[in-house]
Design a protein around this motif. Structure first.
Motif, short mmCIF file in Angstrom:
data_model
loop_
_atom_site.label_atom_id
_atom_site.label_comp_id
_atom_site.label_asym_id
_atom_site.label_seq_id
_atom_site.Cartn_x
_atom_site.Cartn_y
_atom_site.Cartn_z
N LEU A 110 0.84 -1.19 0.00
CA LEU A 110 0.00 0.00 0.00
C LEU A 110 0.88 1.24 0.00
N PHE A 111 0.58 2.17 -0.90
CA PHE A 111 1.30 3.45 -0.96
C PHE A 111 0.27 4.56 -0.84
N LEU A 112 0.52 5.49 0.09
CA LEU A 112 -0.42 6.57 0.37
C LEU A 112 0.18 7.93 0.06
N VAL A 113 -0.66 8.88 -0.30
CA VAL A 113 -0.30 10.30 -0.29
C VAL A 113 -0.43 10.75 1.16
N HIS A 114 0.68 11.26 1.75
CA HIS A 114 0.72 11.46 3.20
C HIS A 114 -0.23 12.55 3.69
N ILE A 115 -0.24 13.69 3.03
CA ILE A 115 -1.13 14.80 3.42
C ILE A 115 -1.67 15.46 2.17
N PRO A 116 -2.87 16.06 2.24
CA PRO A 116 -3.40 16.74 1.06
C PRO A 116 -2.66 18.02 0.72
N GLY A 117 -2.04 18.66 1.68
CA GLY A 117 -1.34 19.91 1.40
C GLY A 117 -2.30 21.01 0.96
N SER A 118 -1.77 22.02 0.33
CA SER A 118 -2.60 23.18 -0.02
C SER A 118 -2.80 23.34 -1.52
N SER A 119 -2.25 22.44 -2.33
CA SER A 119 -2.27 22.63 -3.78
C SER A 119 -2.91 21.44 -4.47
N ARG A 120 -3.93 21.71 -5.27
CA ARG A 120 -4.54 20.66 -6.07
C ARG A 120 -3.53 20.11 -7.07
N ALA A 172 2.98 -1.15 -6.40
CA ALA A 172 2.12 -0.80 -5.26
C ALA A 172 0.80 -1.52 -5.49
N ARG A 173 0.52 -2.51 -4.66
CA ARG A 173 -0.66 -3.34 -4.91
C ARG A 173 -1.96 -2.63 -4.61
N ALA A 174 -1.89 -1.62 -3.77
CA ALA A 174 -3.04 -0.76 -3.49
C ALA A 174 -2.50 0.64 -3.26
N ILE A 175 -3.32 1.64 -3.53
CA ILE A 175 -2.91 3.04 -3.34
C ILE A 175 -4.03 3.79 -2.63
N GLY A 176 -3.62 4.79 -1.86
CA GLY A 176 -4.62 5.53 -1.11
C GLY A 176 -4.09 6.86 -0.65
N VAL A 177 -4.75 7.42 0.34
CA VAL A 177 -4.43 8.76 0.82
C VAL A 177 -4.41 8.75 2.34
N SER A 178 -3.95 9.85 2.90
CA SER A 178 -3.89 10.00 4.35
C SER A 178 -4.31 11.41 4.71
N ASN A 179 -5.17 11.52 5.70
CA ASN A 179 -5.63 12.83 6.18
C ASN A 179 -6.46 13.59 5.16
N PHE A 180 -7.04 12.91 4.18
CA PHE A 180 -7.90 13.57 3.20
C PHE A 180 -9.30 13.74 3.78
N ARG A 181 -9.86 14.93 3.61
CA ARG A 181 -11.23 15.22 4.00
C ARG A 181 -12.17 14.91 2.83
N VAL A 182 -13.47 15.04 3.08
CA VAL A 182 -14.44 14.73 2.03
C VAL A 182 -14.20 15.58 0.80
N GLN A 183 -13.87 16.86 0.98
CA GLN A 183 -13.67 17.72 -0.20
C GLN A 183 -12.48 17.28 -1.03
N HIS A 184 -11.43 16.77 -0.38
CA HIS A 184 -10.27 16.28 -1.13
C HIS A 184 -10.62 15.00 -1.88
N LEU A 185 -11.40 14.13 -1.24
CA LEU A 185 -11.80 12.88 -1.88
C LEU A 185 -12.71 13.14 -3.06
N GLU A 186 -13.62 14.09 -2.92
CA GLU A 186 -14.51 14.45 -4.04
C GLU A 186 -13.71 15.08 -5.18
N GLU A 187 -12.76 15.94 -4.84
CA GLU A 187 -11.93 16.59 -5.85
C GLU A 187 -11.18 15.58 -6.70
N MET A 188 -10.76 14.47 -6.10
CA MET A 188 -9.99 13.46 -6.81
C MET A 188 -10.72 12.92 -8.04
#
Length: 283
Positions: A111-121, A140-156
């Protein structure tokens, strides 16, 4: 929830992989201390280790896994990319370097994650495309995110080929005092596995009277109750310790279950993201 065992897993939607329900965190563990802790965790039954570029211990985690008698295919390795490197190719190379540290040249991470959403799309998109490339290549057999809020997940949805992300890991923010119910509901409804880093609330609430009463009822420590609570919420708790005895204790959470009254008590401790008391009857 029925009986659980140390090696039980949660299937990751839209992949051919499963995540062990209990993981071992290695934040602030360095060098030989990190290697010894990972070896102790594997010996105690953990089969899931969570690292990150930011933790500066990916190589040590990889070395410990190679030293362990546990087969690599039986260990679930996670890491996180810290930040975009300025171009898609540089960001991809940064992520690939982490894969090589953990899995060896030609290896993989589970699993590989994006650690933080940061401030830049733009940075979020660059990071995600690098992880998508690793996923395409089987590194990377699975990929994901870390500390993403609903707005970041929707933006994806606007830039991701792989959506939903397979996992959202919440650091220090998913335990009875901060349950993030709207975000948890969104992830559940969209098939995103939730991981809980620092499920022990960084030790801040281990002396809580209500938690202590539940622990005494079951003859367990407050830490064990918090880990069990996360398991019964269908989260993936990632407790961290460098102490071999505490590592064993943190793995010893599969011989008891919290009943409805226990869960209601712990649910009632929620203070929301602001620290204000959050009504227990709000779901």
């Amino acid at each position: 929830m029925g009986a659980l065992a140390t090696h039980d897993t949660i299937a990751v939607p839209n992949t051919n992989t499963s995540i062990p329900r209990l993981g071992f965190g290695v934040y602030q563990l360095y060098g030989q201390h990190c290697q010894r802790a990972v070896l102790a965790a594997l010996a105690a039954g953990f089969r899931h280790v969570d690292s990150a570029q930011l933790y500066r211990n990916e190589a040590e985690v990889g070395a410990a896994v190679r030293q362990s008698p546990v087969r690599r295919d039986d260990v679930f390795l996670t890491t996180k990319i810290r930040a975009a490197a300025g171009s898609p190719e540089k960001t991809y190379r940064s992520a690939l370097d982490s894969v090589n540290k953990l899995g060896g040249a030609g290896g993989y991470v589970d699993l590989f994650l994006v650690h933080i959403p940061g401030s830049s799309r733009a940075a979020r998109e660059e990071l995600w495309k690098a992880l998508e490339q690793l996923h395409d290549e089987g590194k990377a057999r699975a990929i994901g995110v870390s500390n993403f809020r609903v707005q970041h997940l929707e933006e994806m949805k606007e830039y991701a080929r792989v959506w939903p992300p397979h996992v959202n890991q919440l650091e220090r923010q998913l335990h009875p005092w901060c349950q993030q119910r709207d975000l948890v509901r969104f992830c559940r409804d969209n098939g995103i596995v939730l991981q809980a880093y620092s499920p022990l609330s960084c030790g801040e609430h281990l002396g809580d009277e209500a938690l202590g009463a539940v622990a005494a009822k079951h003859g367990k420590s407050p830490a064990q109750v918090l880990i069990r609570y996360g398991l019964q919420k269908n989260w993936v708790p990632l407790p961290k310790s460098g102490n071999p005895e505490r590592i064993k204790q943190n793995a010893d959470v599969f011989d008891f279950a919290l009943d409805d009254v226990d869960v209601e008590t712990l649910d009632g401790l929620d203070r929301g993201p602001t620290g204000a008391l959050f009504p227990a009857n709000v779901r």
